[in-house]
Design a protein around this motif. Structure first.
Motif, PDB file in Angstrom:
ATOM      1  N   SER A 110       0.953  -1.355   0.017  1.00 49.47           N
ATOM      2  CA  SER A 110      -0.006  -0.024   0.100  1.00 49.47           C
ATOM      3  C   SER A 110       0.904   1.464   0.113  1.00 49.47           C
ATOM      4  CB  SER A 110      -0.968  -0.235   1.138  1.00 49.47           C
ATOM      5  OG  SER A 110      -0.170  -0.005   2.564  1.00 49.47           O
ATOM      6  N   GLY A 111       0.627   2.361  -0.955  1.00 46.08           N
ATOM      7  CA  GLY A 111       1.023   3.481  -1.010  1.00 46.08           C
ATOM      8  C   GLY A 111       0.320   4.550  -0.127  1.00 46.08           C
ATOM      9  N   ARG A 112      -1.126   4.106   0.058  1.00 44.67           N
ATOM     10  CA  ARG A 112      -2.261   5.136   0.935  1.00 44.67           C
ATOM     11  C   ARG A 112      -2.553   4.095   2.090  1.00 44.67           C
ATOM     12  NH1 ARG A 112       0.392   7.746  -2.204  1.00 44.67           N
ATOM     13  NH2 ARG A 112      -0.251   9.042  -3.858  1.00 44.67           N
ATOM     14  N   ILE A 113      -2.669   4.678   3.173  1.00 45.13           N
ATOM     15  CA  ILE A 113      -2.947   3.932   4.490  1.00 45.13           C
ATOM     16  C   ILE A 113      -3.995   4.988   5.259  1.00 45.13           C
ATOM     17  CG2 ILE A 113      -2.393   3.077   6.532  1.00 45.13           C
ATOM     18  CD1 ILE A 113       0.582   2.471   5.340  1.00 45.13           C
ATOM     19  N   ALA A 114      -5.235   4.386   5.568  1.00 42.17           N
ATOM     20  CA  ALA A 114      -6.099   5.346   6.448  1.00 42.17           C
ATOM     21  C   ALA A 114      -6.132   4.587   7.871  1.00 42.17           C
ATOM     22  CB  ALA A 114      -7.497   5.185   6.014  1.00 42.17           C
ATOM     23  N   VAL A 115      -5.977   5.321   8.913  1.00 41.27           N
ATOM     24  CA  VAL A 115      -6.206   4.701  10.177  1.00 41.27           C
ATOM     25  C   VAL A 115      -7.580   5.008  10.830  1.00 41.27           C
ATOM     26  CG1 VAL A 115      -5.108   4.598  12.791  1.00 41.27           C
ATOM     27  CG2 VAL A 115      -3.533   4.801  10.601  1.00 41.27           C
ATOM     28  N   LEU A 116      -8.261   4.258  11.048  1.00 37.92           N
ATOM     29  CA  LEU A 116      -9.628   4.494  11.395  1.00 37.92           C
ATOM     30  C   LEU A 116      -9.631   4.534  12.888  1.00 37.92           C
ATOM     31  CD1 LEU A 116     -12.501   2.444   9.399  1.00 37.92           C
ATOM     32  CD2 LEU A 116     -11.515   5.110   9.117  1.00 37.92           C
ATOM     33  N   VAL A 117     -10.088   5.865  13.379  1.00 40.38           N
ATOM     34  CA  VAL A 117      -9.996   5.889  15.000  1.00 40.38           C
ATOM     35  C   VAL A 117     -11.761   5.957  15.162  1.00 40.38           C
ATOM     36  CG1 VAL A 117      -9.359   7.274  16.904  1.00 40.38           C
ATOM     37  CG2 VAL A 117      -7.766   7.020  14.920  1.00 40.38           C
ATOM     38  N   SER A 126     -19.498  -4.585  19.653  1.00 42.89           N
ATOM     39  CA  SER A 126     -20.180  -3.702  18.593  1.00 42.89           C
ATOM     40  C   SER A 126     -19.037  -3.507  17.293  1.00 42.89           C
ATOM     41  CB  SER A 126     -20.196  -2.551  19.265  1.00 42.89           C
ATOM     42  OG  SER A 126     -19.080  -1.544  19.812  1.00 42.89           O
ATOM     43  N   TYR A 127     -18.165  -4.461  17.422  1.00 44.04           N
ATOM     44  CA  TYR A 127     -17.120  -4.109  16.416  1.00 44.04           C
ATOM     45  C   TYR A 127     -17.654  -4.261  14.737  1.00 44.04           C
ATOM     46  CZ  TYR A 127     -12.657  -4.868  14.048  1.00 44.04           C
ATOM     47  OH  TYR A 127     -11.551  -4.615  13.337  1.00 44.04           O
ATOM     48  N   GLY A 128     -18.656  -4.922  14.631  1.00 43.27           N
ATOM     49  CA  GLY A 128     -19.207  -5.155  13.572  1.00 43.27           C
ATOM     50  C   GLY A 128     -19.442  -3.850  12.641  1.00 43.27           C
ATOM     51  N   ARG A 129     -19.865  -2.884  13.286  1.00 42.16           N
ATOM     52  CA  ARG A 129     -20.156  -1.358  12.681  1.00 42.16           C
ATOM     53  C   ARG A 129     -18.765  -0.910  12.247  1.00 42.16           C
ATOM     54  NH1 ARG A 129     -22.918   1.572  17.813  1.00 42.16           N
ATOM     55  NH2 ARG A 129     -20.848   0.926  18.459  1.00 42.16           N
ATOM     56  N   LEU A 130     -17.631  -1.187  12.809  1.00 41.47           N
ATOM     57  CA  LEU A 130     -16.356  -0.490  12.355  1.00 41.47           C
ATOM     58  C   LEU A 130     -15.818  -1.307  11.453  1.00 41.47           C
ATOM     59  CD1 LEU A 130     -13.939   1.354  12.791  1.00 41.47           C
ATOM     60  CD2 LEU A 130     -13.427   0.083  14.574  1.00 41.47           C
ATOM     61  N   TYR A 131     -15.976  -2.459  11.762  1.00 41.59           N
ATOM     62  CA  TYR A 131     -15.672  -3.529  10.655  1.00 41.59           C
ATOM     63  C   TYR A 131     -16.239  -3.392   9.234  1.00 41.59           C
ATOM     64  CZ  TYR A 131     -15.154  -7.977   8.082  1.00 41.59           C
ATOM     65  OH  TYR A 131     -14.757  -9.223   7.028  1.00 41.59           O
ATOM     66  N   VAL A 147      -6.388   0.023   4.794  1.00 45.22           N
ATOM     67  CA  VAL A 147      -7.095   0.635   5.863  1.00 45.22           C
ATOM     68  C   VAL A 147      -6.924  -0.211   7.244  1.00 45.22           C
ATOM     69  CG1 VAL A 147      -9.492   1.136   6.926  1.00 45.22           C
ATOM     70  CG2 VAL A 147      -8.849   1.575   4.567  1.00 45.22           C
ATOM     71  N   VAL A 148      -6.338   0.661   8.419  1.00 43.50           N
ATOM     72  CA  VAL A 148      -6.370  -0.025   9.527  1.00 43.50           C
ATOM     73  C   VAL A 148      -7.340   0.524  10.383  1.00 43.50           C
ATOM     74  CG1 VAL A 148      -4.726  -0.487  11.546  1.00 43.50           C
ATOM     75  CG2 VAL A 148      -3.782  -0.187   9.277  1.00 43.50           C
ATOM     76  N   ALA A 149      -8.315  -0.457  11.060  1.00 45.31           N
ATOM     77  CA  ALA A 149      -9.257  -0.080  12.124  1.00 45.31           C
ATOM     78  C   ALA A 149      -8.663  -0.128  13.570  1.00 45.31           C
ATOM     79  CB  ALA A 149     -10.651  -1.197  12.048  1.00 45.31           C
ATOM     80  N   TRP A 150      -8.301   0.952  14.381  1.00 51.08           N
ATOM     81  CA  TRP A 150      -7.616   0.964  15.354  1.00 51.08           C
ATOM     82  C   TRP A 150      -8.364   1.152  16.480  1.00 51.08           C
ATOM     83  CZ3 TRP A 150      -6.772   4.792  19.236  1.00 51.08           C
ATOM     84  CH2 TRP A 150      -5.625   4.374  19.984  1.00 51.08           C
ATOM     85  N   VAL A 151      -8.748   0.138  17.368  1.00 46.80           N
ATOM     86  CA  VAL A 151      -9.520   0.343  18.636  1.00 46.80           C
ATOM     87  C   VAL A 151      -8.299   0.346  19.902  1.00 46.80           C
ATOM     88  CG1 VAL A 151     -11.329  -0.365  20.000  1.00 46.80           C
ATOM     89  CG2 VAL A 151     -11.313  -0.758  17.612  1.00 46.80           C
TER      90      VAL A 151
END
Length: 309
Positions: A110-117, A126-131, A147-151
């Protein structure tokens, strides 16, 4: 005391009465063993990532067995799904509601990375919503992005005293800074964006000073703990958006200093005085920004990709 200040104080008192011990039970009470200690992520080489993913899967399965043995079948079922061979976690800790960093896409390429907070009420149950949101954002970005979902913190309840202060965000910020710096070391040439929803925007605001990211995207945000984008002390482009149907627009954007706490989260990020760049969020409600086909998903994807125009 201004009208907004009085309203904020009444809201805080009502929340304190309604949920005086928010977070003390429920998801956080499900037992889980400590995760395996992993070395810092110094490289995004596929072999290195595979080792991290395998170690995290082992931790997920250990948490699944613990939840099942303690009589929490729904948590155990959710963890079994997380342990699937198609799921890739850079880290996982099943304790205290859960701490995760799940990767969507091929991080090594990847050359573009989104970190979801994420914001309030986000945990393993409730992780299904973020997933779902992370999956849709990754699909919108395409195969050369991840994309990295960071909890990485214990999120507040939506109706709780904690959601009216920066306390949990300030406690979470060191972990987010450490994670982003680890990610930057592994992917030194990538464009990294923080994509921060609701109370997650407060976490991003606390972590922002000096953080090596190209963009900070605030959506559905009640505030950042700062009064202006400049006060975040970041070289990143700061973006903000709010959907027409998002109830968060009714939150008082002020701060009140009381003897026992400072309440409120600062200026409205979409207000002209805050100084963020505004992206179109269309008719999004508070949990709809990453829904497929929405203007907000397209706009956030373009910012992450660096194609915002």
């Amino acid at each position: 005391m201004s009208f907004l200040s009085r309203l904020l104080l009444r809201t805080m008192v009502a929340a304190a009465v309604a949920v005086p011990f928010s977070g003390a039970t429920g998801s956080a009470a499900v037992p889980a063993p400590p995760p395996a200690v992993q070395p810092p992520l110094s490289s995004a080489d596929p072999a290195v990532l595979a080792g991290r993913y395998a170690a995290s899967r082992t931790s997920v399965l250990a948490a699944e067995r613990s939840a099942a043995a303690a009589g929490h079948p729904s948590r155990a079922a959710a963890l079994r799904a997380m342990a699937g061979q198609d799921r890739t976690f850079l880290s996982f800790d099943g304790r205290d509601g859960g701490r995760t960093a799940e990767v969507f896409g091929d991080l090594s390429r990847s050359g573009r990375i989104a970190v979801l907070v994420p914001g309030s009420d986000t945990d393993l149950d409730s992780y299904g919503r973020l997933y779902g949101g992370a999956t849709r954002l990754a699909a919108q970005l395409g195969e050369r992005a991840a994309v990295v979902a960071w909890v990485g913190y214990r999120t507040p309840a939506t109706v709780s005293p904690q959601v009216l202060t920066t306390g949990l965000a300030d406690a979470a910020a060191p972990g987010l800074r450490a994670f982003v710096r680890e990610l930057r070391a592994a992917k030194p040439g990538a464009r990294i964006s923080l994509v921060c929803h609701s109370y997650g925007a407060v976490v991003c605001g606390s972590a922002a000073p000096g953080l090596p990211v190209e963009a900070i995207v605030l959506y559905g945000s009640p505030g950042t703990g700062a009064d202006t984008a400049a006060a975040l002390r970041t070289t990143a482009d700061v973006w903000a958006g709010r959907g027409d149907r998002d109830w968060i627009s009714g939150v008082p954007h002020t701060r009140v200093t009381l003897p026992f706490a400072t309440l409120g989260l600062g200026a409205d990020p979409v207000s002209p005085g805050f100084g963020a760049r505004i992206f179109p969020a269309g008719p999004a409600a508070h949990s709809d920004y990453l829904n497929a086909g929405t203007p907000s998903l397209r706009a956030i994807s373009a910012i992450v990709a660096g194609h915002e125009g």
